[in-house]
Design a protein around this motif. Structure first.
Motif, PDB file in Angstrom:
ATOM      1  N   UNK A 184      -7.280   2.834  10.857  1.00  0.00           N
ATOM      2  CA  UNK A 184      -7.306   2.806   9.408  1.00  0.00           C
ATOM      3  C   UNK A 184      -8.029   3.930   8.706  1.00  0.00           C
ATOM      4  N   UNK A 185      -7.661   4.791   8.101  1.00  0.00           N
ATOM      5  CA  UNK A 185      -8.328   6.138   7.430  1.00  0.00           C
ATOM      6  C   UNK A 185      -8.075   5.979   5.958  1.00  0.00           C
ATOM      7  N   UNK A 186      -9.216   6.144   5.318  1.00  0.00           N
ATOM      8  CA  UNK A 186      -9.406   6.178   3.899  1.00  0.00           C
ATOM      9  C   UNK A 186      -9.443   7.665   3.433  1.00  0.00           C
ATOM     10  N   UNK A 187      -8.844   8.004   2.379  1.00  0.00           N
ATOM     11  CA  UNK A 187      -8.946   9.048   1.351  1.00  0.00           C
ATOM     12  C   UNK A 187      -9.740   8.844   0.054  1.00  0.00           C
ATOM     13  N   UNK A 188     -11.025   9.200   0.409  1.00  0.00           N
ATOM     14  CA  UNK A 188     -11.798   9.264  -0.768  1.00  0.00           C
ATOM     15  C   UNK A 188     -11.521  10.498  -1.594  1.00  0.00           C
ATOM     16  N   UNK A 189     -11.103  10.391  -3.004  1.00  0.00           N
ATOM     17  CA  UNK A 189     -10.653  11.666  -3.714  1.00  0.00           C
ATOM     18  C   UNK A 189     -11.474  11.326  -5.159  1.00  0.00           C
ATOM     19  N   UNK A 190     -12.000  12.349  -5.425  1.00  0.00           N
ATOM     20  CA  UNK A 190     -12.932  13.013  -6.628  1.00  0.00           C
ATOM     21  C   UNK A 190     -12.355  14.097  -7.163  1.00  0.00           C
TER      22      UNK A 190
ATOM     23  N   UNK B  34      -3.743  13.160   7.062  1.00  0.00           N
ATOM     24  CA  UNK B  34      -3.148  11.997   6.986  1.00  0.00           C
ATOM     25  C   UNK B  34      -4.097  10.749   6.771  1.00  0.00           C
ATOM     26  N   UNK B  35      -3.648   9.641   6.093  1.00  0.00           N
ATOM     27  CA  UNK B  35      -4.458   8.727   5.507  1.00  0.00           C
ATOM     28  C   UNK B  35      -3.686   7.327   5.336  1.00  0.00           C
ATOM     29  N   UNK B  36      -4.408   6.282   5.286  1.00  0.00           N
ATOM     30  CA  UNK B  36      -3.547   4.868   5.180  1.00  0.00           C
ATOM     31  C   UNK B  36      -3.867   4.348   3.633  1.00  0.00           C
ATOM     32  N   UNK B  37      -5.109   4.787   3.261  1.00  0.00           N
ATOM     33  CA  UNK B  37      -5.447   4.196   1.765  1.00  0.00           C
ATOM     34  C   UNK B  37      -6.047   5.148   0.968  1.00  0.00           C
TER      35      UNK B  37
ATOM     36  N   UNK C 252     -14.260  -4.280   3.791  1.00  0.00           N
ATOM     37  CA  UNK C 252     -13.460  -5.732   3.880  1.00  0.00           C
ATOM     38  C   UNK C 252     -12.197  -5.680   2.937  1.00  0.00           C
ATOM     39  N   UNK C 253     -12.502  -4.926   1.594  1.00  0.00           N
ATOM     40  CA  UNK C 253     -11.576  -4.458   0.705  1.00  0.00           C
ATOM     41  C   UNK C 253     -10.380  -3.776   1.178  1.00  0.00           C
ATOM     42  N   UNK C 254     -10.834  -2.652   1.965  1.00  0.00           N
ATOM     43  CA  UNK C 254      -9.778  -1.828   2.535  1.00  0.00           C
ATOM     44  C   UNK C 254      -9.005  -2.650   3.690  1.00  0.00           C
ATOM     45  N   UNK C 255      -9.678  -3.282   4.563  1.00  0.00           N
ATOM     46  CA  UNK C 255      -8.999  -4.129   5.343  1.00  0.00           C
ATOM     47  C   UNK C 255      -8.072  -5.277   4.782  1.00  0.00           C
TER      48      UNK C 255
ATOM     49  N   UNK D  73      -6.265  -4.610   1.910  1.00  0.00           N
ATOM     50  CA  UNK D  73      -5.290  -4.073   1.425  1.00  0.00           C
ATOM     51  C   UNK D  73      -4.282  -3.485   2.451  1.00  0.00           C
ATOM     52  N   UNK D  74      -4.983  -2.969   3.625  1.00  0.00           N
ATOM     53  CA  UNK D  74      -4.315  -2.547   4.626  1.00  0.00           C
ATOM     54  C   UNK D  74      -3.347  -3.537   5.448  1.00  0.00           C
ATOM     55  N   UNK D  75      -3.682  -4.713   5.490  1.00  0.00           N
ATOM     56  CA  UNK D  75      -3.104  -5.902   6.130  1.00  0.00           C
ATOM     57  C   UNK D  75      -1.726  -5.859   5.385  1.00  0.00           C
ATOM     58  N   UNK D  76      -1.967  -5.754   3.944  1.00  0.00           N
ATOM     59  CA  UNK D  76      -0.684  -5.899   2.963  1.00  0.00           C
ATOM     60  C   UNK D  76       0.244  -4.946   3.232  1.00  0.00           C
ATOM     61  N   UNK D  77      -0.499  -3.706   3.572  1.00  0.00           N
ATOM     62  CA  UNK D  77       0.543  -2.358   3.661  1.00  0.00           C
ATOM     63  C   UNK D  77       1.446  -2.684   5.048  1.00  0.00           C
ATOM     64  N   UNK D  78       0.764  -3.266   6.057  1.00  0.00           N
ATOM     65  CA  UNK D  78       1.352  -2.988   7.466  1.00  0.00           C
ATOM     66  C   UNK D  78       2.331  -4.414   7.464  1.00  0.00           C
ATOM     67  N   UNK D  79       2.253  -5.199   6.567  1.00  0.00           N
ATOM     68  CA  UNK D  79       2.992  -6.608   6.641  1.00  0.00           C
ATOM     69  C   UNK D  79       4.582  -6.188   6.369  1.00  0.00           C
TER      70      UNK D  79
END
Length: 334
Positions: free
Chosen positions: A1-7, A43-46, A323-326, A328-334
């Motif tokens: 799982x990789x997160x894009x932090x964008x500002x 590349x990123x997942x969230x 925990x929040x990323x985890x 939402x990531x589970x929702x994404x791959x289901x």
């Protein structure tokens, strides 16, 4: 799982609360062992978006098209945008429509406080909202073994009344100026970047010379921490906040805290327990006297305040975000 932090607009916002929040997210994710990038071309997942500009919306839309989950952090509200930059009150209704559009498109929102969550819900947004503090680095904002260089550098000889923030009317800078004028027995210092996009009445205050008032502008972290540690009082007269990172920094540094009694502090800051709350201008004067002259249990207040800061330490924030990323990531791959 990789997160894009964008500002968006890092150069503009790096000296603001949004810039500090991004720094905190980076540190929190490193502590929690979460892989992240700041580059939207990687590349990123969230996608975790912190701003509401044109590029931010583009990232949101493109991420959704690619089937990626998007979290938007609700740092910006109509209420806290007003009384800040030049023309901010004129732009505020447009900003409100924009943030409603962006917040409504997110898969999940994160708010820095229960207060901000309720403000966002009042816009008619019904997305899921998690509350996660912006956090504080309690190891960094700790007065043990720091160089006390601030007073010497800025020739402070009287009890120091400190405030930190961008010089906005919303932040209470006019009240801070008037307190300095009323209380010549104290030295008042406001730290924060001086911007060109502030109204004339605020520029006039910044340029008006009072013998006991200084506006040094933006200072290094070392100087900032020294200021907290040498201050008799951290006075934060802001009229509207979504949390107040500098409040957490004061609590972490065990700097006696005076705040305006506004809704964002309800349920986590208590009068005479970890701070003093002020309703009126005269309250600020009375509360400064209570702290400086030890007419209140300052030791109890700062020890209780430090406990609040430790609860919001970045290591704990990292775990919450992970925990929040985890989830939402589970929702994404289901």
């Amino acid at each position: 799982m990789k997160v894009l932090l964008f500002s968006e607009g890092k150069n503009l916002f790096k000296k603001s609360g949004v810039g500090k929040a991004l720094e905190h997210q980076m540190k929190a994710l490193e502590l929690a062992g979460v892989n992240y990038t700041l580059d939207p071309d990687e590349d990123y997942d969230i996608a975790h978006i912190n701003t509401i500009g044109v590029l931010s919306e583009k990232i949101l839309i493109n991420s959704k098209k690619k089937g990626k989950k998007v979290i938007v952090h609700t740092h910006t509200t109509y209420e806290d945008f007003r009384n800040s930059f030049l023309f901010s009150n004129y732009l505020a209704p447009f900003i409100k429509r924009r943030l409603i559009r962006m917040y409504s498109k997110a898969d999940m929102l994160i708010s820095p406080s229960e207060y901000t969550k309720n403000v966002v819900l009042s816009y008619g947004i019904d997305n899921k909202i998690e509350v996660v503090s912006n956090g504080v680095d309690t190891n960094k904002f700790n007065c043990n073994n720091i160089k006390k260089i601030f007073k010497q550098t800025f020739s402070i000889n009287k009890p120091l009344i400190l405030s930190v923030g961008l010089p906005f009317e919303r932040k209470g800078i006019i009240d801070f100026y008037n307190l300095a004028k009323r209380l010549p027995q104290y030295d008042f210092v406001w730290l924060g970047a001086k911007l060109n996009i502030i109204p004339k009445k605020i520029k006039k205050i910044l340029n008006h010379k009072l013998p006991n008032l200084k506006f040094p502008g933006f200072v290094s972290d070392e100087m900032l921490i020294s200021a907290f540690c040498e201050a008799a009082v951290f006075l934060f007269p802001s009229y509207e906040e979504n949390e107040g990172i500098v409040v957490l920094e004061a609590l972490s540094s065990k700097t006696p805290l005076i705040i305006r009694n506004i809704p964002v502090y309800k349920n986590w800051l208590s009068h005479k327990e970890n701070c003093l709350k002020s309703q009126t201008f005269e309250d600020f004067i009375e509360n400064i006297d209570l702290i400086v002259n030890n007419k209140v249990d300052v030791k109890k207040m700062v020890e209780n305040g430090r406990k609040i800061a430790e609860e919001r330490d970045l290591k704990n924030i990292g775990i919450k975000l992970k925990n929040i990323y985890g989830e939402i990531y589970e929702e994404e791959i289901q």
